[in-house]
Each structure stands twice: as C-alpha cells, then as structure tokens.
Design a protein around this motif. Structure first.
Motif, PDB file in Angstrom:
ATOM      1  N   ALA B 333       0.836  -1.207   0.000  1.00 37.49           N
ATOM      2  CA  ALA B 333       0.000   0.000   0.000  1.00 37.49           C
ATOM      3  C   ALA B 333       0.868   1.254   0.000  1.00 37.49           C
ATOM      4  CB  ALA B 333      -0.913  -0.001   1.221  1.00 37.49           C
ATOM      5  N   LEU B 334       1.852   1.279   0.912  1.00 40.09           N
ATOM      6  CA  LEU B 334       2.677   2.488   1.010  1.00 40.09           C
ATOM      7  C   LEU B 334       3.556   2.687  -0.219  1.00 40.09           C
ATOM      8  CD1 LEU B 334       3.788   2.417   4.755  1.00 40.09           C
ATOM      9  CD2 LEU B 334       2.454   4.188   3.657  1.00 40.09           C
ATOM     10  N   GLY B 335       3.925   1.576  -0.857  1.00 37.14           N
ATOM     11  CA  GLY B 335       4.837   1.680  -2.001  1.00 37.14           C
ATOM     12  C   GLY B 335       4.146   1.971  -3.319  1.00 37.14           C
ATOM     13  N   GLY B 336       2.836   2.120  -3.312  1.00 37.41           N
ATOM     14  CA  GLY B 336       2.131   2.489  -4.544  1.00 37.41           C
ATOM     15  C   GLY B 336       1.881   1.324  -5.483  1.00 37.41           C
ATOM     16  N   THR B 337       1.800   0.101  -4.955  1.00 43.47           N
ATOM     17  CA  THR B 337       1.503  -1.020  -5.853  1.00 43.47           C
ATOM     18  C   THR B 337      -0.007  -1.195  -6.028  1.00 43.47           C
ATOM     19  OG1 THR B 337       1.350  -2.766  -4.189  1.00 43.47           O
ATOM     20  CG2 THR B 337       3.546  -2.218  -4.973  1.00 43.47           C
ATOM     21  N   TRP B 338      -0.795  -0.712  -5.076  1.00 47.16           N
ATOM     22  CA  TRP B 338      -2.260  -0.833  -5.191  1.00 47.16           C
ATOM     23  C   TRP B 338      -2.829   0.333  -6.000  1.00 47.16           C
ATOM     24  CZ3 TRP B 338      -3.779  -2.035   0.610  1.00 47.16           C
ATOM     25  CH2 TRP B 338      -3.310  -3.315   0.927  1.00 47.16           C
ATOM     26  N   PHE B 339      -2.327   1.515  -5.707  1.00 45.66           N
ATOM     27  CA  PHE B 339      -2.778   2.706  -6.430  1.00 45.66           C
ATOM     28  C   PHE B 339      -1.584   3.650  -6.496  1.00 45.66           C
ATOM     29  CE2 PHE B 339      -4.241   2.693  -2.001  1.00 45.66           C
ATOM     30  CZ  PHE B 339      -3.448   3.699  -1.465  1.00 45.66           C
ATOM     31  N   PRO B 340      -1.512   4.471  -7.554  1.00 42.74           N
ATOM     32  CA  PRO B 340      -0.369   5.384  -7.659  1.00 42.74           C
ATOM     33  C   PRO B 340      -0.312   6.328  -6.453  1.00 42.74           C
ATOM     34  CG  PRO B 340      -1.646   5.350  -9.702  1.00 42.74           C
ATOM     35  CD  PRO B 340      -2.444   4.595  -8.680  1.00 42.74           C
ATOM     36  N   LEU B 341       0.895   6.589  -5.956  1.00 43.84           N
ATOM     37  CA  LEU B 341       1.026   7.447  -4.768  1.00 43.84           C
ATOM     38  C   LEU B 341       0.542   8.870  -5.031  1.00 43.84           C
ATOM     39  CD1 LEU B 341       4.465   6.300  -3.319  1.00 43.84           C
ATOM     40  CD2 LEU B 341       2.187   5.891  -2.387  1.00 43.84           C
ATOM     41  N   GLU B 342       0.454   9.217  -6.293  1.00 46.11           N
ATOM     42  CA  GLU B 342      -0.009  10.553  -6.660  1.00 46.11           C
ATOM     43  C   GLU B 342      -1.421  10.837  -6.137  1.00 46.11           C
ATOM     44  OE1 GLU B 342      -1.313  10.893 -10.555  1.00 46.11           O
ATOM     45  OE2 GLU B 342      -1.093  13.061 -10.682  1.00 46.11           O
ATOM     46  N   VAL B 343      -2.252   9.769  -6.038  1.00 47.18           N
ATOM     47  CA  VAL B 343      -3.628  10.000  -5.597  1.00 47.18           C
ATOM     48  C   VAL B 343      -3.763  10.007  -4.076  1.00 47.18           C
ATOM     49  CG1 VAL B 343      -4.547   8.905  -7.684  1.00 47.18           C
ATOM     50  CG2 VAL B 343      -4.350   7.555  -5.600  1.00 47.18           C
ATOM     51  N   ALA B 344      -2.671   9.649  -3.383  1.00 48.66           N
ATOM     52  CA  ALA B 344      -2.738   9.607  -1.912  1.00 48.66           C
ATOM     53  C   ALA B 344      -2.499  11.001  -1.340  1.00 48.66           C
ATOM     54  CB  ALA B 344      -1.703   8.635  -1.387  1.00 48.66           C
ATOM     55  N   SER B 345      -2.729  11.123  -0.024  1.00 47.03           N
ATOM     56  CA  SER B 345      -2.493  12.416   0.614  1.00 47.03           C
ATOM     57  C   SER B 345      -0.990  12.680   0.666  1.00 47.03           C
ATOM     58  CB  SER B 345      -3.071  12.413   2.030  1.00 47.03           C
ATOM     59  OG  SER B 345      -2.321  11.544   2.844  1.00 47.03           O
ATOM     60  N   GLY B 346      -0.632  13.952   0.915  1.00 44.87           N
ATOM     61  CA  GLY B 346       0.770  14.352   0.883  1.00 44.87           C
ATOM     62  C   GLY B 346       1.643  13.575   1.846  1.00 44.87           C
ATOM     63  N   THR B 347       1.186  13.412   3.091  1.00 43.73           N
ATOM     64  CA  THR B 347       1.987  12.723   4.095  1.00 43.73           C
ATOM     65  C   THR B 347       2.189  11.260   3.709  1.00 43.73           C
ATOM     66  OG1 THR B 347       0.849  14.126   5.679  1.00 43.73           O
ATOM     67  CG2 THR B 347       2.199  12.363   6.589  1.00 43.73           C
ATOM     68  N   PHE B 348       1.088  10.626   3.292  1.00 42.80           N
ATOM     69  CA  PHE B 348       1.136   9.216   2.902  1.00 42.80           C
ATOM     70  C   PHE B 348       2.116   9.043   1.735  1.00 42.80           C
ATOM     71  CE2 PHE B 348      -0.219   5.410   0.723  1.00 42.80           C
ATOM     72  CZ  PHE B 348      -0.683   4.569   1.723  1.00 42.80           C
ATOM     73  N   ALA B 349       1.999   9.923   0.745  1.00 48.17           N
ATOM     74  CA  ALA B 349       2.871   9.820  -0.433  1.00 48.17           C
ATOM     75  C   ALA B 349       4.325  10.056  -0.046  1.00 48.17           C
ATOM     76  CB  ALA B 349       2.432  10.823  -1.487  1.00 48.17           C
ATOM     77  N   ALA B 350       4.547  11.000   0.873  1.00 46.68           N
ATOM     78  CA  ALA B 350       5.926  11.303   1.279  1.00 46.68           C
ATOM     79  C   ALA B 350       6.546  10.099   1.981  1.00 46.68           C
ATOM     80  CB  ALA B 350       5.930  12.518   2.193  1.00 46.68           C
TER      81      ALA B 350
END
Lengths: 422, 404
Positions: B333-350
């Motif tokens: 989840a954190l590494g962007g394999t489920w969804f691109p990190l671009e769509v996550a919140s700033g903290t999560f993406a960071a």
C-alpha cells in the motif's frame, strides 16, 4: 449444555491463535487504515495533497502596439508562482523545452507548461494553430489535469473578455449607439472581477458555487464521498475476512481429528449432531464478534455510516449465515489442516475476486454479474444497499438469498462430515 | 559450496510443495489479470458505441431562456447524452446505471439568475467514479460559459443604458451564447506524455497492465515469503538447524545459504511474472532488459533479506504467514503497488516514496511507462540494495541471538 462446552472450548482455542486474531482483526483493519490514511486528509476536509512540481517555459513576448500591459504567457506563468498556490504547487522556470523535458524525465518535475514565443500575438489574431503544450510524466494523472484546468480556466477568462467586447460592440451598433471608449476599461474591470469571483467560488467555495455536487444516495446519513468510498472498501475487507475467519475457525474440527481429540470425543456419550452444532456455534460466535469489532471500528475509526438499523442488521445476519455455511462446506472437502492454506487461499480469494470484493468501490459489470452466483457477491450487494441508505425492505431479497445459500451449504457440509466420521 | 548445497536443499523443499506454486505463480497471475481488467473496464473503446456519458436532465423551472440555453449546449455536446428525468427518478436511474449523474435545475432558477442572484444547479453523481468526475469537469466548463454569458448580457445592457429591457437582454444573451459556442480554450492546450526512446510500434504506455503487472509482481514477491520464511521455522522445529550449527558450517554460511535460497525463489517468481507480463499482457519489460534484470535482482535481494529476518523473528508457521501478510500489506500500500502514490495524501505519499517497494515500482515504471533505458535503473537498484543490506544485517543480528 454439552453444545456450549464444545463451543466454549473452540472459542478459547481461537482466541489463543495469534494467526486467527491477526487475520480476523488486524489484517482488515490494517488494510482499511492504510487506505484511510492515504485519503484521510480529504475526508477531514484538510487539503494535504502531494505537491505538484511544475516547470514553466515562458517564451511569450508582448507584440508591438499591443493594448495589453503584459503578454498572456506572463499571466499563465505568474498563476503557478502565485502565493495562493504555493502550498500545493512548486513552480520553477526553465529556459527552453529541452531542459523542461529533461527535468520531467529526471522526475524533478511532474508537469511542464511550454508557452510558445508568439502566443499572445497569435491568440489575439485568432490563430487557432497556436497551442500551449503541457508535458507530463506518464505515471501521473492528477497533477497534469490540475495544471491543464488552470491554464484552460485562465484562457477561458481571456476568451470571456473577448466575448464581452464582441457582444458590447454588436449591441451598441444594433442600438445605433457609438461605443464610448471611456466606458470600456470599467466594463472589462467589472467583468474580470466577476469572473475571478466566480472561479474562486467554483474552486474554493463549493457551497457558493454555481454548480453544486451531491452524492446520489444523499439522505443526510451517508457522509461525504470519501467516507462513502471507505465504506465500500471496508465492506469488501469485512466480507473477505469474515469468510476467511469462519473457514479458519471451522478448521478446528480437522485439527481435533488430527490430534486425536475428536476420536476421543466420539467415544463419549455425545452424539455427532451435538458436536457439530457446538462447533457451528463457536464459528458463528467468532464471526459475530469479528463482525461487531470491525463494524464498530469502521464507524468510530473511519467514520463509516453503515446504514439504517434494519438494513444494517439484515446485511450483517446475511453475512454471518453465508460465511458459516461456506466455512462448513469448504472444510468438509478438506482432508487435512495442511490443505487448508491451499483451499482457503485459492477458493476464498477467487470467490472474493469474482464477486468484486477487492474492487468494491468501482462498478464493474462483469463482477456484478458473477457476484449473482457467489455468497460473497450477495453479501456485497446487501452492504452496498445498506451503505447507500436503502431501507430494510430493499434488503429482504439479498437476505433471503444469503440465508438460503447458508442453509444449503451448511446442510451439504454437515452431510459430508457425517459420512466421513460415520 | 556448502552454502550452495544448503540453498539447493531449501529450494527442493519449497518446490516439492505444490501449494507453493499457488502462492508463487497462480495467484499473482490471476490477480494481474484481475487488476488489469479492473483498470481497463472504464476504457472500453468501440467506435460503433455511443461513448457519451448519459446525464439525467431534471428541469424544475419550465422553459426559461437560461436553462433552455444550457439544455441546448448540453444536447449538442459530444461528451454527454441527455436523458430527461424527474426528481423522483434520479437516485434510481443512477443506481441502475441508466445515467451516470443528473443535473437538476431548481425552481425559480431563470428568475434568480436573471436578477443576478445565486441559484446553484445541482449535479447528482458519484464523484468517486470516473464518469462522475468527467461529468463534473464537463459541466463546470458549460456552467462557466453559461453564467459568463448571463453576466456579459447584463453588463452590456447596462452599458448601453437598457438594463431592464427584456428584448435587449434576450438579444445580448443570444449574442453572448453564440460567441461562447465558438470559443474553445481547451483546443489551445495540448497535453503530451514525456516518453523516451520508445518506438511507436513497441510502446505500451497506455496498457493498463503497466500498473497492474509490476504492482502485483512486487506485492506477491513479498507474499512469497510465506513459502520461504517457513523453511527456517521447519528447521528449528525439526532440530535440523541445531544439527547444522554443530557442523563446521559457520553462522554466516548458514544465513547466506538460506538467503541464497530465498533469493532464488523470489527471483524465479519475479522472472516468471516478468516473462508472463511481456508475452501474455504486452507489458514491455524488454524495453530495457538489463534495467529490468537489475531492478529484479535488487528487489529479490531485499525481499530475501526481509524473509530471512521474518524467519528469525517468528516462532511458528502461522506467524510466518501473518508477518508476511502484514509486510505485504504495508509495503504494497505504502509503495504504490495498489494505487499510484499521486492519488494519496501528501503525508502518505511522502512516507510511501521512501519505501523499498516504491523504489521497485519506480524502477519498473521508468522502463515500462517512461520508456527510459538502463541508466534509469541504477538509482532504484542502488536504493533497493541498500535496503537489502540493512535487512540482511538485522537478520544476522537476530540469527545470532536466536535460541536454537
């Protein structure tokens, strides 16, 4: 009494299993929490979107004899450097397209805006061949869309000025009036102020905007869109892990068989129906506790509104009956606990996939169709209706289907167990 | 040599178990198809189909000139297909999929708008859906033009001294609407993907499996620890590890042997999924074969080191499954394999961007989507190797403390 003793013993055994606790509670909560955390700031209304790194190549110059104070390219460029967007847009200047392209490739920026040298001149001349190019990292979608919308919005503002001037000129002529040049600056200023306020309301004050968006099922109790999406995601997790927990808990009958305690139980004056009913009760209780914990956690941790009481209860009961029924059926096919991982992993994951549990927040027609033939699909239908605020009367059919499925699967499973241990 | 013997023993132990094949190969392939299908479902292109988004039209305000103009604008649109509804049927029509959303014109709309008052139109739609978002974008542009035409009408009428002349207002509004219908700012903006060194005939930049294939590959490579991590547990249970420790083999050789086996398992799985992605799904891993190899080797080393660490921490088989699943959920989840990190919140993406799984995704996406070559694989490979080293060091530390 013996039924309760057997059920109690199985329950104690379940609570001692770190694996069961992990799979029943930790895993679904962890997945939902990870997704909630990723979108949580949106749900709370606090804008915490990742920064969009934008490169601007402004080659535009003011044409000679232009009435404008600055080229349009400068207005576009300054929009990305404006203080109001600095919290979510980080803009940098690049001297030419090649350097901006290199920066996108190196992932220093996600989007580059290339404004050609004669943009203002071509635009004012009505040359439709002139274009502003937006270069984007192909892995991104939101950032480039936001940048494109900003540029288009600014151009719409400029186009609006042109439309306003055209209309004023036409109507003055139609009324036989000569247009007073002194009124034109005020006319444009009034229009520009209106347009800026209109756009600000549209983008930043949804309650004052000319277009308001509402969720289809909005009846005051379904929350905002992100909460609704979280409800869908968590219902998918809830269903998947409820079926897994039921199956794993039911496996105690196999473990007892392998350990020899089942054979010893058969030597006591306890009939087989009592034993199976005791185990059934233990599984049912485990699934109820798991469901209750997850639903409560969903409500208070993730602010999910599960629906009206009647609808909620019908969904939950349907889920319980179906998961216990399928657990009995699956375990009746398994010969040893070693096969459990294979059967549970394969069967439950496949059924979950084709029922749309892992894509509960996306509507996919093929999964909707396949879901009609699986218990998980019907449970998902029930939860979707409940989450959408539908009354209990709308859930009667899914509930009856799930109850029937649960009874049939349990009956077949029980029959197979009887034969095996006859 | 003894390290290789130990690794071979582990490998034969894993591959003898048919269940391993389910986790290592069958499930990731099924999930890749599934996720690709899910991503693709919204982009079905059939020229004979009417691809316009169905939009419900609910007019609660009769035939006023503003709402009539909006109806005409939308009727002529290439993007939406209007379906006339009543207020009572909106929710049901959206639920059954007859329309993707509905635009509601409120009672008194024309009067309010003409008087310069606020009178919002309501779009009822699910903005989590692609169609819902598209409808909002389309309507925002249309409503902006409509309201601009209304404003221009009033300004023009005031400027020429006829602010309340109905005929003048009608003429000015018609003129503004006509002018707006010819202004198309969107055509002045061109969007271009920055893709390097990819000949058109081999380029799969729009393949939905470009996200699904590497995403599932990384996720199930971590999930594969269920099989490999259990080896250490079995050795401890059967006292084989104790016997190994009593031989002349040193601790680090035992750890290295197991690590080599885990690397072999993970790398074999990744290689199979890469070949499957390339041949069956058209995911162009061969755009930079050496780059794909480097990222895959580094990813395998990191996951093997993590598997080793899990094997030294857990006490029984079920804990291996639990720890492997938790690792899979968190890193996936954190590494962007489920969804691109671009769509996550700033903290999560960071946070996500520093995860080794995110670097593996970056390495693959550089090759698959950005069309970059070998040089783009160095950085992700280096970072994955650094993670592998850290996890390996932790595993050795735990192994030396382990009570065998």
């Amino acid at each position: 009494m013996k039924i309760l003793d057997i059920a109690l013993k199985d329950l104690i055994r379940s609570t001692r299993s770190l694996f069961l606790i992990g799979m029943a509670f930790a895993a679904p909560l962890l997945i939902t929490a990870l997704i909630y955390f990723s979108f949580g700031s949106i749900a709370s209304g606090n804008v915490d979107m990742p920064t969009i790194n934008v490169g601007v190549v402004n080659l535009d110059v003011l044409p000679a004899n232009s009435l404008l104070e600055a080229p349009l390219g400068e207005s576009i460029r300054s929009m990305f450097f404006d203080e109001s967007v600095q919290s979510w847009i980080h803009a940098s200047d690049y001297p030419d397209e090649a350097s901006a392209r290199g920066a996108v490739n190196a992932q220093e920026i996600g989007v580059a805006v290339i404004i050609p040298a004669s943009f203002t001149e071509d635009y004012l001349a009505g040359n439709k061949d002139t274009v502003i190019t937006i270069l984007q990292d192909p892995t991104l979608s939101i950032g480039p869309t936001v940048v494109r919308d900003m540029v288009t919005s600014l151009l719409d503002g400029v186009a609006g000025g042109g439309v306003a001037f055209k209309v004023l000129t036409e109507r003055s002529e139609a009324n036989g009036q000569a247009l007073d040049p002194a009124t034109i600056p005020t006319f444009f200023e009034t229009y520009s102020t209106w347009y800026a306020n209109f756009q600000r309301a549209m983008f930043h004050s949804p309650d004052k905007a000319a277009l308001v968006v509402k969720s289809p099922a909005e009846k005051g109790d379904t929350g905002n869109n992100v909460q609704s999406m979280m409800g869908m995601i968590m219902s998918g997790q809830l269903i998947f892990f409820s079926f897994f927990t039921g199956a794993y808990a039911m496996m105690s009958i196999l473990q007892e068989s392998e350990e020899g305690t089942l054979a010893r139980l058969f030597t006591t004056p306890t009939n087989r129906t009592t034993i199976l009913t005791g185990k059934f009760l233990a599984v049912l209780f485990t699934v109820i506790v798991q469901g209750a914990v997850l639903l409560t956690a969903g409500r208070y941790l993730f602010n999910i509104r599960w629906g009206e009481t009647g609808s909620f209860l019908l969904s939950f009961m349907g889920q319980m009956f179906a998961s216990v029924g399928l657990a009995t059926l699956l375990v009746s096919f398994i010969k040893s606990s070693k096969q459990a991982g294979f059967v549970f992993g394969g069967a439950l994951t496949t059924l979950g996939m084709i029922s749309g549990l892992f894509t509960a927040n996306i509507q996919i027609a093929a999964f909707d169709l396949m879901g009609n033939f699986t218990p998980q699909g019907w449970v998902l239908k029930a939860w979707k209706l409940s989450l959408a605020g539908q009354p209990a009367s709308e859930l009667v059919v899914p509930f009856l289907v799930l109850t029937t499925m649960g009874i049939v699967m349990f009956a077949v499973g029980a029959m197979l167990f009887r034969r095996r241990f006859a | 040599m003894r390290i290789i013997d130990l690794a071979l023993k582990d490998l034969s132990q894993v591959f003898r178990d048919k269940r391993s094949l389910l986790f290592l190969v069958a499930m990731p392939i099924a999930f890749t198809f599934f996720m690709g299908f899910a991503y693709k479902s919204g982009s079905d292109n059939d020229a004979s189909k009417d691809t316009r988004i169905p939009l419900g039209w609910v007019n609660n305000d009769g035939n006023g000139y503003v709402s009539t103009q909006l109806f005409e604008m939308l009727s002529n649109s290439d993007s939406v297909r209007l379906v006339e509804l009543t207020s009572d049927t909106v929710d049901e029509s959206i639920r059954t999929g007859e329309v993707a959303g509905a635009l509601i014109v409120p009672t008194g709309y024309n009067k309010q708008v003409s008087a310069g008052n606020e009178a919002p139109l309501t779009l009822v739609t699910d903005t989590n859906s692609t169609n819902g978002q598209s409808l909002y974008q389309i309507l925002r542009t249309s409503v902006t033009k409509l309201m601009s035409a209304v404003e221009i009408t009033h300004l023009s009428a005031e400027t020429i001294g006829k602010p309340n002349d109905a005929s003048e207002l009608n003429e000015a509004f018609a003129s503004a609407s006509q002018a707006w219908s010819q202004a198309d700012s969107a055509s002045l903006v061109k969007v271009e993907m920055v893709v390097e060194s990819a000949p058109a005939e081999n380029w799969y930049g729009d393949n939905p499996y470009n996200q699904a294939s590497p995403g599932i590959l990384v996720q199930f490579a971590i999930m594969g620890l269920v099989s490999s991590g259990q080896i250490l547990v079995q050795e401890r249970k059967t006292r084989t590890l104790q016997r190994l420790m009593s031989t002349t083999m040193r601790s680090w050789e035992i750890v290295a042997g197991h690590m080599l086996a885990m690397f072999g398992i993970v790398f074999t799985q990744i290689a199979l999924l890469v070949v499957f992605g390339q041949l069956a799904l058209g995911v162009n891993y061969m755009n930079a074969p050496l780059g794909t190899l480097l990222v895959s080797v580094a990813l395998s080393l990191w996951i093997a080191a993590m598997g080793l660490l899990i094997g030294t921490v857990v006490k029984d088989d079920s804990q291996v499954i639990l720890f492997a699943l938790m690792a899979m959920f968190i890193f996936s989840a954190l590494g962007g394999t489920w969804f691109p990190l671009e769509v996550a919140s700033g903290t999560f993406a960071a946070i996500g961007k520093v995860m080794p799984s995110a670097w593996a995704m970056t390495g693959y996406q550089n090759i698959l989507m950005r069309g970059l070559g070998l040089e783009s694989a160095w950085m992700p490979t280096g970072i994955l190797l650094a993670y592998a080293f850290v996890f390996f060091a932790l595993a050795i530390w735990r192994f030396n403390k382990m009570d065998v």
